[in-house]
Design a protein around this motif. Structure first.
Motif, PDB file in Angstrom:
ATOM      1  N   GLU A  99      36.379  22.133  30.016  1.00 15.46           N
ATOM      2  CA  GLU A  99      35.558  22.710  28.950  1.00 15.46           C
ATOM      3  C   GLU A  99      35.937  24.179  28.827  1.00 15.46           C
ATOM      4  OE1 GLU A  99      30.857  23.804  28.071  1.00 15.46           O
ATOM      5  OE2 GLU A  99      31.386  22.486  29.751  1.00 15.46           O
ATOM      6  N   VAL A 100      35.990  24.715  27.628  1.00 17.73           N
ATOM      7  CA  VAL A 100      36.481  26.075  27.416  1.00 17.73           C
ATOM      8  C   VAL A 100      35.487  26.866  26.578  1.00 17.73           C
ATOM      9  CG1 VAL A 100      38.345  27.526  26.553  1.00 17.73           C
ATOM     10  CG2 VAL A 100      38.866  25.294  27.552  1.00 17.73           C
ATOM     11  N   THR A 101      35.171  28.080  27.047  1.00 21.06           N
ATOM     12  CA  THR A 101      34.391  29.039  26.263  1.00 21.06           C
ATOM     13  C   THR A 101      35.233  30.293  26.113  1.00 21.06           C
ATOM     14  OG1 THR A 101      32.269  28.218  27.091  1.00 21.06           O
ATOM     15  CG2 THR A 101      32.299  30.445  26.171  1.00 21.06           C
ATOM     16  N   VAL A 102      35.509  30.685  24.868  1.00 19.82           N
ATOM     17  CA  VAL A 102      36.240  31.922  24.600  1.00 19.82           C
ATOM     18  C   VAL A 102      35.233  32.930  24.068  1.00 19.82           C
ATOM     19  CG1 VAL A 102      38.137  33.011  23.370  1.00 19.82           C
ATOM     20  CG2 VAL A 102      38.332  30.625  24.091  1.00 19.82           C
ATOM     21  N   ALA A 103      35.029  34.027  24.792  1.00 21.86           N
ATOM     22  CA  ALA A 103      33.973  34.981  24.455  1.00 21.86           C
ATOM     23  C   ALA A 103      34.550  36.360  24.205  1.00 21.86           C
ATOM     24  CB  ALA A 103      32.953  35.047  25.585  1.00 21.86           C
ATOM     25  N   ALA A 104      34.024  37.019  23.174  1.00 22.36           N
ATOM     26  CA  ALA A 104      34.371  38.416  22.905  1.00 22.36           C
ATOM     27  C   ALA A 104      33.500  39.274  23.811  1.00 22.36           C
ATOM     28  CB  ALA A 104      34.143  38.753  21.439  1.00 22.36           C
ATOM     29  N   CYS A 105      34.094  39.867  24.819  1.00 24.58           N
ATOM     30  CA  CYS A 105      33.327  40.663  25.783  1.00 24.58           C
ATOM     31  C   CYS A 105      34.234  41.715  26.396  1.00 24.58           C
ATOM     32  CB  CYS A 105      32.756  39.765  26.885  1.00 24.58           C
ATOM     33  SG  CYS A 105      31.837  40.656  28.157  1.00 24.58           S
ATOM     34  N   ASP A 106      33.855  42.962  26.242  1.00 33.32           N
ATOM     35  CA  ASP A 106      34.546  44.072  26.889  1.00 33.32           C
ATOM     36  C   ASP A 106      33.933  44.234  28.272  1.00 33.32           C
ATOM     37  OD1 ASP A 106      35.683  46.392  27.780  1.00 33.32           O
ATOM     38  OD2 ASP A 106      35.150  47.600  26.028  1.00 33.32           O
ATOM     39  N   VAL A 107      34.706  43.947  29.325  1.00 33.78           N
ATOM     40  CA  VAL A 107      34.129  43.988  30.672  1.00 33.78           C
ATOM     41  C   VAL A 107      33.736  45.396  31.089  1.00 33.78           C
ATOM     42  CG1 VAL A 107      35.237  41.887  31.506  1.00 33.78           C
ATOM     43  CG2 VAL A 107      36.461  44.059  31.665  1.00 33.78           C
ATOM     44  N   ALA A 108      34.194  46.401  30.358  1.00 33.89           N
ATOM     45  CA  ALA A 108      33.735  47.764  30.638  1.00 33.89           C
ATOM     46  C   ALA A 108      32.308  47.981  30.160  1.00 33.89           C
ATOM     47  CB  ALA A 108      34.671  48.781  29.986  1.00 33.89           C
ATOM     48  N   ASP A 109      31.797  47.085  29.322  1.00 33.89           N
ATOM     49  CA  ASP A 109      30.416  47.138  28.828  1.00 33.89           C
ATOM     50  C   ASP A 109      29.550  46.332  29.787  1.00 33.89           C
ATOM     51  OD1 ASP A 109      27.974  46.732  27.553  1.00 33.89           O
ATOM     52  OD2 ASP A 109      28.873  46.640  25.558  1.00 33.89           O
ATOM     53  N   ARG A 110      28.823  47.028  30.663  1.00 33.73           N
ATOM     54  CA  ARG A 110      28.076  46.350  31.712  1.00 33.73           C
ATOM     55  C   ARG A 110      27.025  45.394  31.160  1.00 33.73           C
ATOM     56  NH1 ARG A 110      23.710  46.200  34.863  1.00 33.73           N
ATOM     57  NH2 ARG A 110      23.971  46.021  37.136  1.00 33.73           N
ATOM     58  N   ASP A 111      26.310  45.819  30.155  1.00 31.33           N
ATOM     59  CA  ASP A 111      25.244  44.972  29.598  1.00 31.33           C
ATOM     60  C   ASP A 111      25.814  43.693  28.996  1.00 31.33           C
ATOM     61  OD1 ASP A 111      23.375  46.820  30.387  1.00 31.33           O
ATOM     62  OD2 ASP A 111      23.290  47.830  28.434  1.00 31.33           O
ATOM     63  N   ALA A 112      26.914  43.819  28.264  1.00 32.64           N
ATOM     64  CA  ALA A 112      27.514  42.637  27.650  1.00 32.64           C
ATOM     65  C   ALA A 112      28.041  41.687  28.726  1.00 32.64           C
ATOM     66  CB  ALA A 112      28.646  43.048  26.713  1.00 32.64           C
ATOM     67  N   LEU A 113      28.631  42.257  29.768  1.00 36.30           N
ATOM     68  CA  LEU A 113      29.146  41.423  30.850  1.00 36.30           C
ATOM     69  C   LEU A 113      28.012  40.732  31.598  1.00 36.30           C
ATOM     70  CD1 LEU A 113      31.538  40.428  32.539  1.00 36.30           C
ATOM     71  CD2 LEU A 113      31.352  42.528  33.909  1.00 36.30           C
ATOM     72  N   ALA A 114      26.911  41.458  31.840  1.00 34.90           N
ATOM     73  CA  ALA A 114      25.773  40.863  32.538  1.00 34.90           C
ATOM     74  C   ALA A 114      25.206  39.684  31.755  1.00 34.90           C
ATOM     75  CB  ALA A 114      24.696  41.920  32.776  1.00 34.90           C
ATOM     76  N   ALA A 115      25.120  39.846  30.443  1.00 33.16           N
ATOM     77  CA  ALA A 115      24.598  38.760  29.610  1.00 33.16           C
ATOM     78  C   ALA A 115      25.518  37.533  29.674  1.00 33.16           C
ATOM     79  CB  ALA A 115      24.442  39.239  28.167  1.00 33.16           C
ATOM     80  N   LEU A 116      26.830  37.770  29.665  1.00 34.86           N
ATOM     81  CA  LEU A 116      27.782  36.665  29.743  1.00 34.86           C
ATOM     82  C   LEU A 116      27.653  35.937  31.078  1.00 34.86           C
ATOM     83  CD1 LEU A 116      30.355  35.270  28.463  1.00 34.86           C
ATOM     84  CD2 LEU A 116      31.674  36.817  29.928  1.00 34.86           C
ATOM     85  N   LEU A 117      27.514  36.678  32.167  1.00 34.43           N
ATOM     86  CA  LEU A 117      27.404  36.063  33.489  1.00 34.43           C
ATOM     87  C   LEU A 117      26.090  35.297  33.633  1.00 34.43           C
ATOM     88  CD1 LEU A 117      28.846  38.983  35.669  1.00 34.43           C
ATOM     89  CD2 LEU A 117      29.941  36.799  35.185  1.00 34.43           C
ATOM     90  N   ASP A 118      25.033  35.772  32.975  1.00 31.63           N
ATOM     91  CA  ASP A 118      23.767  35.030  33.001  1.00 31.63           C
ATOM     92  C   ASP A 118      23.912  33.675  32.311  1.00 31.63           C
ATOM     93  OD1 ASP A 118      22.440  36.964  34.414  1.00 31.63           O
ATOM     94  OD2 ASP A 118      21.590  37.945  32.652  1.00 31.63           O
ATOM     95  N   ARG A 119      24.684  33.653  31.223  1.00 31.13           N
ATOM     96  CA  ARG A 119      24.874  32.392  30.492  1.00 31.13           C
ATOM     97  C   ARG A 119      25.833  31.455  31.223  1.00 31.13           C
ATOM     98  NH1 ARG A 119      25.529  36.071  26.227  1.00 31.13           N
ATOM     99  NH2 ARG A 119      27.778  35.633  26.151  1.00 31.13           N
ATOM    100  N   HIS A 120      26.825  32.051  31.895  1.00 29.99           N
ATOM    101  CA  HIS A 120      27.853  31.230  32.545  1.00 29.99           C
ATOM    102  C   HIS A 120      28.108  31.743  33.964  1.00 29.99           C
ATOM    103  CE1 HIS A 120      28.688  29.630  28.561  1.00 29.99           C
ATOM    104  NE2 HIS A 120      28.890  30.862  28.109  1.00 29.99           N
ATOM    105  N   PRO A 121      27.205  31.506  34.898  1.00 27.67           N
ATOM    106  CA  PRO A 121      27.433  31.981  36.281  1.00 27.67           C
ATOM    107  C   PRO A 121      28.671  31.309  36.877  1.00 27.67           C
ATOM    108  CG  PRO A 121      25.534  30.512  36.171  1.00 27.67           C
ATOM    109  CD  PRO A 121      25.917  30.799  34.755  1.00 27.67           C
ATOM    110  N   PRO A 122      29.634  32.084  37.341  1.00 23.32           N
ATOM    111  CA  PRO A 122      30.906  31.509  37.818  1.00 23.32           C
ATOM    112  C   PRO A 122      30.896  31.197  39.307  1.00 23.32           C
ATOM    113  CG  PRO A 122      31.105  33.880  37.699  1.00 23.32           C
ATOM    114  CD  PRO A 122      29.699  33.556  37.260  1.00 23.32           C
TER     115      PRO A 122
END
Length: 916
Positions: free
Chosen positions: A539-562
């Motif tokens: 399964e593949v999720t392609v997300a627009a996320c600048d990892v330098a943006d902490r808030d955006a990265l935190a939200a992505l990790l909440d949705r997809h804990p690796p």
């Protein structure tokens, strides 16, 4: 780090700070009382010379009566249980010619017997208060680095009940880089198990009947000659001892000590991607506390940092010292150049800007240490000073696995390696201080500033001075088998390198891949890559996320804990150092460093299988035109070391040149190839990455390098001890191998096949006799009679183990510690080794022409003729394995019960005596 075995864990906990002395004494005394009252007389224990799996197979039928109590090494297992069952089990083992002996105790620790005292132990030990240790504590109950605040009454019950997983814990420690083990005890009983488990240095502290300071210092000396730093100065404090001049006449031509320097690495070439593997090592440097400077030195200091120690050290070395305070957050390059010029002609500049761990006031992701060092080096170049610039850092590098590199200082080291290549006359080097430098440490700094032996990457510690080295790492063992599972995050996943690792992850079983990039699905080729990965079953999720943006990265990790993170994001950067400004540093740091720090912080609560950082060789050995890029990549290596020291997953890979869309593609490929940097096929590179994860690397460089070509360019304007010992470097620079240095065992063994059998035997015999001489203290191999029994030469069990380890290193083979009674003379052992190292050859017993003629004649006689003549049986008896190998037949002393009571050392002593 500290580790304990069974009851020894109580002492280990006290030493580490996990238990107070009072609590440790409580555990020892009260637990012993309960054992003596409730368990004594009911059980027993026995040591068996077999692997755990073999012992467990033999315990079938003994269920409920015997348990595996301890696993001390690959062929050292202890069982415990009912007293009568122990006697029967030992007898059964001996009936199968398996070495087994009863341990002289009348209770059964680490067995089901302990369960009957669980409630009482929990009650009497309840008052203890475990603490956070100040030294890492590795549990042999759990075979893991342990949070010592959990060492409560329940833990100390489990310590007594559960199997002692000592072998597993030793393997864990070696995987984390620990290579020296000191057994603190009245007599070493675990060192042989440690040496059998891993190729490490293992030394006891005291020995039976040798419990004084002389034995302790001898053990310290043994550590010292194996490469462990020892602070000998403390031994002479208050004694009035002082250094004296050596005689001016030539010494006799006998060598009594090890040569300084690095062992030659010109071993048999590694195959495939193993040849790409390199790691950083630290080599002790001699003569590290003396040096004279003279001239005028400028100490450049960041605001708020104390510099008295540095100034006093320089002054004491004969320098005239001036001081310049710099506000690294606001200084302008032109202004700083003018201030430097105002100091006139200088002999040297010592910068303390690298000690400042604060961030830039206008760029929070950028350390002041990096910005300040950049401005200072550029200003020094602008003003044309003839002085060499040395950068001082503090705790910026880890010379042992327990050290955690300071983030800013580590990046200064990456920056400095690039500056050195672009401005070799300006850059002096890098010196790292310990956390609390004393007067001796400052003396070592002064010695480093003299530029002795061209050393320019130096770490000063309480134990000595160390030079940074790059070494081949082709033989690192496999520690685990990483298999992707669940959700795996790949930052920069839509780029070339991210795409390659994503394909590998999908093919290896990852169920869900989350690929991030600043443009996300809109990135070129993103949709095609996603379709390709889905076709592989992920399964593949392609997300627009600048990892330098902490808030955006935190939200992505909440949705997809690796379950694993592969941080490939980052923008390659090339720019001349003098053109590198804050904007360039900011751009390089944003995705690569800031993103990595965010990932580290936001995933600490997750139990990750892997946390992989894509770094670059620019951060390991430096690259002209990539000083900022080198600093950023050095930050990733330091982050991996800090995470691993905290017990978290981390692997930083410093890549060479990738093909398949990587930096190795394009017009620069031919130029870089001519400089020794070859492009790596993506499939092979990903396979090498998988190997790095299986080997549980912390920091590893993976690069396809021709060191002969590379060294000619790399060292054209500046010598480099960093790469000096790598294959091809000395030859490229016109140097010759130092024949006084120890030869690499694998290379030596490989050359045996190229010589005739007679010479082969003589070479091996010389190696054996040389090892005997070294271990027993003879002045040379000529003093060893090859036909004299080892027992007559004075071997003990410990010197036998040391001899086997030494000979194993010399021949490149893992040899058992029982060599000296398996093959009781030097000549017998040499014959055995010839067959082991060159298995297709028949061992040589004699080389005279008469014997050769007799052997040739015998070879022409048919077997029926020998049988009819009544000679065949006699010949076969003469050629029995015992005679052929030189092994002796050992006789048991009168009274079979006596040998049952002997411990390991006594058994070996008996074998040595009877072999004579």
């Amino acid at each position: 780090a500290v580790v304990g075995h069974s009851q020894g864990e109580i002492a280990a906990a006290a030493v580490s700070g996990a238990l107070s002395l009072e609590d440790a004494a409580r555990v020892v005394a009260l637990r012993a009382q309960v054992i003596g009252r409730e368990l004594a007389g009911l059980g027993g224990m026995a040591s068996v010379s077999l692997p755990r799996a073999d012992v467990e197979a033999r315990l079938v039928g003994w269920e409920g009566r015997l348990d595996v109590a301890a696993v001390n090494g690959p062929s050292s297992t202890v069982v415990a249980g009912d007293a009568d069952a122990i006697v029967e089990f030992v007898a059964a083992c001996r009936g199968e010619k398996i070495r087994a002996r009863q341990v002289p105790v009348d209770y059964a620790s680490h067995s089901a017997h302990v369960e009957r005292i669980e409630a009482e132990l929990l009650d009497v030990l309840a008052p203890i208060t475990p603490l956070a240790s100040h030294i890492p504590f590795f549990s042999t109950v759990d075979a893991a680095l342990t949070d010592t605040t959990t060492l409560d009454a329940g833990y100390w019950y489990r310590n007594l009940r559960h199997t002692v997983r000592f072998e597993e814990t030793v393997r864990l420690l070696t995987s984390k880089g620990f290579g020296t083990f000191v057994e603190s005890s009245a007599h070493p009983v675990l060192t042989m198990g440690v040496q059998e488990t891993a190729d490490v240095t293992a030394v006891g502290s005291l020995r039976r009947d040798e419990g004084g300071l002389a034995r302790f210092l001898t053990s310290a000396a043994e550590l010292f000659v194996h490469g462990t730093s020892v602070d000998w100065a403390s031994l002479f404090e208050g004694t009035g001892a002082q250094r004296v001049d050596l005689p001016t006449y030539p010494f006799q031509r006998r060598h009594y000590w090890l040569e300084p320097g690095t062992r030659s690495q010109s071993a048999r070439p590694a195959a495939g991607t193993d040849a790409w593997r390199y790691r950083v090592s630290w080599q002790g440097l001699a003569g590290d506390t003396s040096g004279a400077l003279g001239g005028r030195w400028l100490v450049v200091v960041p605001e708020g940092v104390e510099s008295a120690g540095a100034e006093a050290a320089l002054t004491g070395a004969g320098a005239r010292v001036e001081r310049l305070v710099v506000d690294a957050g606001n200084v302008e390059r032109g202004e700083l150049a003018a201030r430097l010029a105002a100091h006139g002609d200088l002999t040297g500049i010592l910068s303390l800007l690298g000690i400042d761990e604060h961030t830039h006031p206008r760029d929070p992701g950028l350390p002041l240490a990096v910005a300040g060092t950049t401005a200072l080096a550029q200003a020094a170049a602008d003003c044309g000073t003839g002085a060499r610039l040395w950068a001082l850092t503090q705790g910026a590098v880890a010379i042992s696995p327990a050290e955690q590199p300071a983030p800013a200082g580590a990046q200064v080291w990456g920056l400095g390696r690039g500056i050195a290549l672009e401005h070799p006359r300006l850059w002096g080097g890098l010196v790292d201080l310990p956390d609390e430098p004393d007067a001796r440490a400052w003396q070592r700094v002064v010695a480093a500033l003299t530029g002795r032996d061209d050393e320019d990457q130096i770490a000063v510690r309480a134990s000595g001075t160390y030079g940074r080295r790059l070494v081949a790492d082709a033989t690192a063992p496999v520690r685990r088998h990483y298999t992707p599972r669940g959700t795996v995050l790949v930052t920069g996943g839509t780029g070339a390198l991210g795409g390659h690792v994503a394909r590998w992850l999908a093919g290896a079983g990852a169920e869900h891949l989350v690929l991030t990039g600043r443009r996300g699905p809109d990135a070129p080729g993103a949709s095609e890559l996603a379709a390709e990965l889905r076709a592989l079953g992920a399964e593949v999720t392609v997300a627009a996320c600048d990892v330098a943006d902490r808030d955006a990265l935190a939200a992505l990790l909440d949705r997809h804990p690796p379950t694993a993170v592969f941080h490939t994001a980052g923008v390659p950067h090339s720019e001349a150092f003098l053109d590198t400004g804050l904007d360039s540093l900011r751009d390089v740091y944003a995705g690569k460093v800031t993103g990595a720090l965010h990932l580290d912080e936001l995933t600490r609560s997750l139990e990750l299988d892997a946390f992989v950082l894509y770094a670059s060789g620019a951060g390991v050995w430096g690259s002209g035109g990539q000083s900022a890029y080198g600093a950023a990549n050095a930050a990733l290596d330091a982050l991996a070391e800090r995470r691993r020291a905290r017990g978290l997953a981390a692997t930083s890979v410093a890549w060479g040149l990738w093909g398949g869309g990587g930096m190795g593609d394009g017009a620069g490929e031919e130029f870089l190839g001519s400089r020794g940097l070859r492009t790596m096929d993506p499939a092979s590179a990903v396979r090498a990455l998988g190997d790095a994860l299986d080997r549980d690397d912390v920091c590893v460089a993976l690069a396809d390098l021709d060191w002969t070509l590379f060294a000619r360019a790399y060292c054209a304007l500046r010598p480099s001890p960093l790469i000096g010992a790598l294959p091809g470097v000395r030859e490229a620079l016109g140097g010759q191998d130092d024949t006084g240095r120890e030869q690499d065992g694998l290379e030596w063994a490989a050359r045996l096949a190229d010589v005739d059998p007679a010479e082969r035997y003589e070479r091996v015999l010389a190696q054996v006799c040389g090892g005997v001489a070294a271990v027993l203290g003879h002045t040379g191999p000529e003093e060893v009679d090859p036909d004299q029994a080892f027992s007559a030469l004075g071997f003990s069990s410990l010197t036998a183990s040391e001899f086997a380890a030494r000979l194993g290193r010399a021949t490149g083979r893992k040899l058992p510690p029982t060599l000296v009674f398996d093959h009781p003379t030097a000549s017998a052992l040499a014959e055995h080794l010839v067959g082991l190292l060159v298995p297709d050859e028949v061992p040589v017993f004699a080389t005279d022409p008469e014997e050769a003629g007799v052997r040739a004649a015998l070879a022409t006689v048919p077997l029926p003729v020998l049988r009819e003549a009544g000679l065949l049986d006699a010949l076969l008896a003469l050629a029995s394995p015992e005679r052929f190998s030189g092994a002796a037949r050992f006789t048991e002393p009168d009274g079979g019960a006596d040998i049952d009571a002997l411990d390991d050392e006594a058994l070996i002593e008996l074998a040595l005596r009877d072999a004579a």
